[in-house]
Design a protein around this motif. Structure first.
Motif, PDB file in Angstrom:
ATOM      1  N   MET C  99       0.844  -1.204   0.000  1.00  0.00           N
ATOM      2  CA  MET C  99       0.000   0.000   0.000  1.00  0.00           C
ATOM      3  C   MET C  99       0.880   1.255   0.000  1.00  0.00           C
ATOM      4  N   PHE C 100       1.955   1.237   0.773  1.00  0.00           N
ATOM      5  CA  PHE C 100       2.878   2.375   0.789  1.00  0.00           C
ATOM      6  C   PHE C 100       3.477   2.605  -0.602  1.00  0.00           C
ATOM      7  N   ALA C 101       3.867   1.518  -1.246  1.00  0.00           N
ATOM      8  CA  ALA C 101       4.480   1.630  -2.577  1.00  0.00           C
ATOM      9  C   ALA C 101       3.507   2.282  -3.565  1.00  0.00           C
ATOM     10  N   GLU C 102       2.244   1.871  -3.523  1.00  0.00           N
ATOM     11  CA  GLU C 102       1.262   2.460  -4.444  1.00  0.00           C
ATOM     12  C   GLU C 102       0.978   3.918  -4.085  1.00  0.00           C
ATOM     13  N   LEU C 103       0.915   4.200  -2.784  1.00  0.00           N
ATOM     14  CA  LEU C 103       0.716   5.582  -2.334  1.00  0.00           C
ATOM     15  C   LEU C 103       1.812   6.479  -2.905  1.00  0.00           C
ATOM     16  N   MET C 104       3.043   6.051  -2.772  1.00  0.00           N
ATOM     17  CA  MET C 104       4.162   6.853  -3.254  1.00  0.00           C
ATOM     18  C   MET C 104       4.115   7.033  -4.766  1.00  0.00           C
ATOM     19  N   ALA C 105       3.728   5.979  -5.475  1.00  0.00           N
ATOM     20  CA  ALA C 105       3.645   6.076  -6.935  1.00  0.00           C
ATOM     21  C   ALA C 105       2.596   7.117  -7.339  1.00  0.00           C
ATOM     22  N   VAL C 106       1.456   7.126  -6.644  1.00  0.00           N
ATOM     23  CA  VAL C 106       0.408   8.106  -6.958  1.00  0.00           C
ATOM     24  C   VAL C 106       0.882   9.520  -6.615  1.00  0.00           C
ATOM     25  N   VAL C 107       1.487   9.681  -5.433  1.00  0.00           N
ATOM     26  CA  VAL C 107       1.972  11.005  -5.025  1.00  0.00           C
ATOM     27  C   VAL C 107       3.003  11.531  -6.038  1.00  0.00           C
ATOM     28  N   GLY C 108       3.874  10.664  -6.484  1.00  0.00           N
ATOM     29  CA  GLY C 108       4.865  11.068  -7.484  1.00  0.00           C
ATOM     30  C   GLY C 108       4.211  11.518  -8.778  1.00  0.00           C
ATOM     31  N   MET C 109       3.301  10.702  -9.299  1.00  0.00           N
ATOM     32  CA  MET C 109       2.619  11.048 -10.560  1.00  0.00           C
ATOM     33  C   MET C 109       1.823  12.351 -10.430  1.00  0.00           C
ATOM     34  N   ALA C 110       1.151  12.523  -9.289  1.00  0.00           N
ATOM     35  CA  ALA C 110       0.330  13.724  -9.108  1.00  0.00           C
ATOM     36  C   ALA C 110       1.219  14.965  -9.123  1.00  0.00           C
ATOM     37  N   ASN C 111       2.367  14.892  -8.454  1.00  0.00           N
ATOM     38  CA  ASN C 111       3.267  16.040  -8.467  1.00  0.00           C
ATOM     39  C   ASN C 111       3.820  16.305  -9.864  1.00  0.00           C
ATOM     40  N   GLU C 112       4.001  15.259 -10.644  1.00  0.00           N
ATOM     41  CA  GLU C 112       4.473  15.441 -12.017  1.00  0.00           C
ATOM     42  C   GLU C 112       3.385  16.062 -12.900  1.00  0.00           C
ATOM     43  N   THR C 113       2.209  15.455 -12.904  1.00  0.00           N
ATOM     44  CA  THR C 113       1.176  15.943 -13.827  1.00  0.00           C
ATOM     45  C   THR C 113       0.641  17.316 -13.397  1.00  0.00           C
ATOM     46  N   ASN C 114       0.652  17.622 -12.091  1.00  0.00           N
ATOM     47  CA  ASN C 114       0.297  18.988 -11.660  1.00  0.00           C
ATOM     48  C   ASN C 114       1.140  20.003 -12.431  1.00  0.00           C
ATOM     49  N   ARG C 115       2.431  19.725 -12.598  1.00  0.00           N
ATOM     50  CA  ARG C 115       3.309  20.689 -13.277  1.00  0.00           C
ATOM     51  C   ARG C 115       3.152  20.644 -14.795  1.00  0.00           C
ATOM     52  N   LEU C 116       2.872  19.482 -15.349  1.00  0.00           N
ATOM     53  CA  LEU C 116       2.617  19.439 -16.794  1.00  0.00           C
ATOM     54  C   LEU C 116       1.391  20.306 -17.111  1.00  0.00           C
TER      55      LEU C 116
END
Lengths: 130, 130, 130, 130, 130, 130
Positions: C99-116
Motif C-alpha cells: 500500500m505504501f508503494a502504491e501511495l508513493m507512486a500516486v503522489v509522485g505522478m500527481a506532483n508530475e502531472t500537476n506541473r505538466l
C-alpha cells in the motif's frame, strides 16, 4: 518501518536488471541511494528509470541544461537529496562554478518575482496569452 | 483596494525612468503589466528591475537557458502570470517547441522524483556530499 | 532561543490534561515530540489536539486512508518529521508495504502531472466545472 | 505562442493511438484537455499515459483511494485543473460528499501541522526513525 | 563539488567590503554562514545584501514585524536554515515567546485555510476584487 | 459535482448559528464565500471558525500584523482567494499602501533567499541552533 535500501547482492532478478542498466548507461560502479530505495517497489523502479532515461537523454536540450533545470526545480522544492545528486550530475555534465552561480541567481529571482506577481495580483498581458 | 497598474503617462519621474530603461533594454514599446503593478512601490520597482537586468544578462549561461530556468521555477510554483510571460520571453530568446517539450518533461520528472525521495527518506550518498 | 520540548513532569495542569488525553486516546505510554513542542503554546496545543482528534476519527474514511492522505500531503510538502510520524501512524493503522508503494507512486505522478498542467496551461474541461 | 490542444481529427497516428487507448480504458467518448495539450509532445503523452495507467490501476489500494490521494496532492499544490479533474475522477470512482468533506479536513490539518512542525523545529522521535 | 564557505581571511577585497558592511550594519563580530556561502558569487552576494539592507530597514513596518514575516515565509517553505536564522533575528528585534506562539498559530491556520479554499474552489467575493 | 455555496436562507440551524456568530463578531451583513462553501461540511465550518476566531483575536500581536502574516503565507502559496480576502482584511485592520508595499518586498526577498540557502546548502550556524 522506515524504508531501507536494497543492495545489488540482495536484489531480485527484476531489480538487478534495472540496476545493471543504470550502471551501464551511466558508466558507474554502483547505483546511487535513490535507486536502492525505489527498489522496494520494482514497478516504480522500472517505470521511473525508463522515464528518466528517456527524458534526460540528449535531444533539443543539452544534458547539462537538463541537469540544471532538474537542480532549479529541486532547489525550489527544497529536496536536499535531489539538490546534492543533481548538483553532482550537472557538474559531471559540464556545469562550471560560474554556471552554477548564475543558475542560483535566476532561481532566486524567479522565486521572488513569482510572489510579487501573486501579491500584486498582476493580470496576464494579452500579448502573453496568445 | 486591489493593487492597480500605473501607466507611463501617470507615473512619477522616478518610475518613468525605470519604465524607459526597461523599454530601451528590451526594445519594446511599453512595459508589461508586472512593472506597471510594481510601480506602486517605486523602491521595489527600481530594485527588482536592477536585479533582474543584472541576473538575466548574458554570462556563463545563454539568455534562452536563463529564461527556461525561470519558466521551470514558475511552473513548479504555479505562477500563471510568470508562466505566460517567461514562456513568451523564452520563445523570444530562441526556445523552440521541441525545447519547450523537453523542458516540461524534465520539470515534470523532477517534481515527481523530488517526492519519491521525500517519501522513501533517501539519505545523501557520501559521493554527493563532498 | 530555539523551541524546546516540555516533558510531562514539567508541564502545567492544562498541558498535562492534553497529554493525558492523547495518551489515553492513542494508548501510548508517552506523547511524541510534536506535542511536547506545541506545549510551549498551551492554546495551540489544546486546539490542535481537539481538531486532530475530531478530523482523524473514523468516519466516512478509514483511519488508514486518513493516515495515508496525511502522508501524501507531508511528502508533497517535504516535512521530514511529518513523513516519519505519519508513516508510522499509517502502518499502525494497517498500511502494508504494498500500500505504501502504491501511495508513493500516486503522489509522485500527481506532483508530475500537476506541473505538466501548469506548464501547458490546460483549461478546465466544461464537464469538470459543473 | 501559448500551447494549444490537438484534437483527435488533427492528431498523428502515434497520438491517435494513445487517445484511443485512453478512450477505451476509461470508456469515454473523448479524451479530456490534459491529453490534448500533452499531445504537443507525443513522447511525453505516451510515457505519461503509460505511467498513469499503471499507477492508477486497482492494486493494494482501491481506485477511489488513489483518486483521493491525487486530489489531496493537487489541493496542496493548488493546481486548479487537477483539482477539478480529479474531483470528478474521485466521484466517478465512488467518492461521496461525506468522503470529500473528510478528505479536505485531513488535507487542511496536514498542511497546518506540517508548518507547526517546521516552525517549532521538532526533532524526529527515535521510534519513528527505525 | 559541494559549495563551501568563504571566510573573511580568504575573501577578495570585493567580498570583504560586503562582509565589513554587514558586520558594521548589524554590529556583529562575523557574518553568518549564509553570506559566507553566497560569497562564492560576489555579484549575488553584493546584490542580495544591498537588497536585504534596503528591504529590512525600518519603514512603515517595525523591524520585528519584518523579521516575523520573513519567518512566516520560511516556515511555509520549510527552509531549515532560514527558520533558525530568522527566529534568532526576530528575537533580537524583540519577538517574545508569546509573539512567536501567535505567529506560528497564524501561519498554521493560513496554510490550512489556503488548502480548504483550493479544494472547495471558492470564487472571489466581488467585494474583495475591487 | 463541484462544491457549491450554501446561503443563509438554505442553511441548517447548526450552520446558521456559525454564520450568525461570524456576522456578529465581524460586524458584517453577510459571511464571505469561504464560509458558504465550508458550510458543506458543518463540522469543518464550526471547527475552522472556532480556531480562526481564537487565533486572530488580539493578543501579543496586533490584528493588522496577524492579517499581514496571513497575507504573506497566502502570497507564498499563491492562493488567489486568500490573497484577495486577507488583503481586504489587512486593510480593514489598518494596513496602509506603504505597509503593503513593505510586506510584499519582505515576502519577495524571503522567497528568494530561502532558495539561495537551499541551493548553496548552507549549514545552520551554531549560534542559531541553541
Amino acid at each position: 518501518m522506515k524504508p531501507h535500501p536494497i543492495e545489488h547482492a540482495d536484489a531480485s532478478d527484476e531489480v538487478r536488471a534495472v540496476f545493471d542498466d543504470i550502471k551501464a548507461t551511466r558508466n558507474v560502479p554502483d547505483v546511487n541511494n535513490f535507486w536502492k530505495y525505489l527498489a522496494n517497489d520494482p514497478a516504480t523502479l522500472k517505470r521511473t528509470w525508463a522515464s528518466l532515461k528517456e527524458v534526460m537523454a540528449p535531444g533539443a536540450l543539452d544534458p547539462v541544461v537538463k541537469e540544471m533545470i532538474y537542480l532549479a526545480v529541486s532547489v525550489t522544492n527544497n529536496c536536499g537529496y535531489c539538490i546534492a545528486s543533481h548538483h553532482a550530475g550537472a557538474e559531471k555534465a559540464g556545469m562550471t562554478p560560474a554556471m552554477f552561480a548564475e543558475l542560483m541567481a535566476v532561481v532566486g529571482m524567479a522565486n521572488e518575482t513569482n510572489r510579487l506577481v501573486n501579491g500584486y495580483r498582476v493580470p496576464i498581458d494579452p500579448a502573453f496569452d496568445r
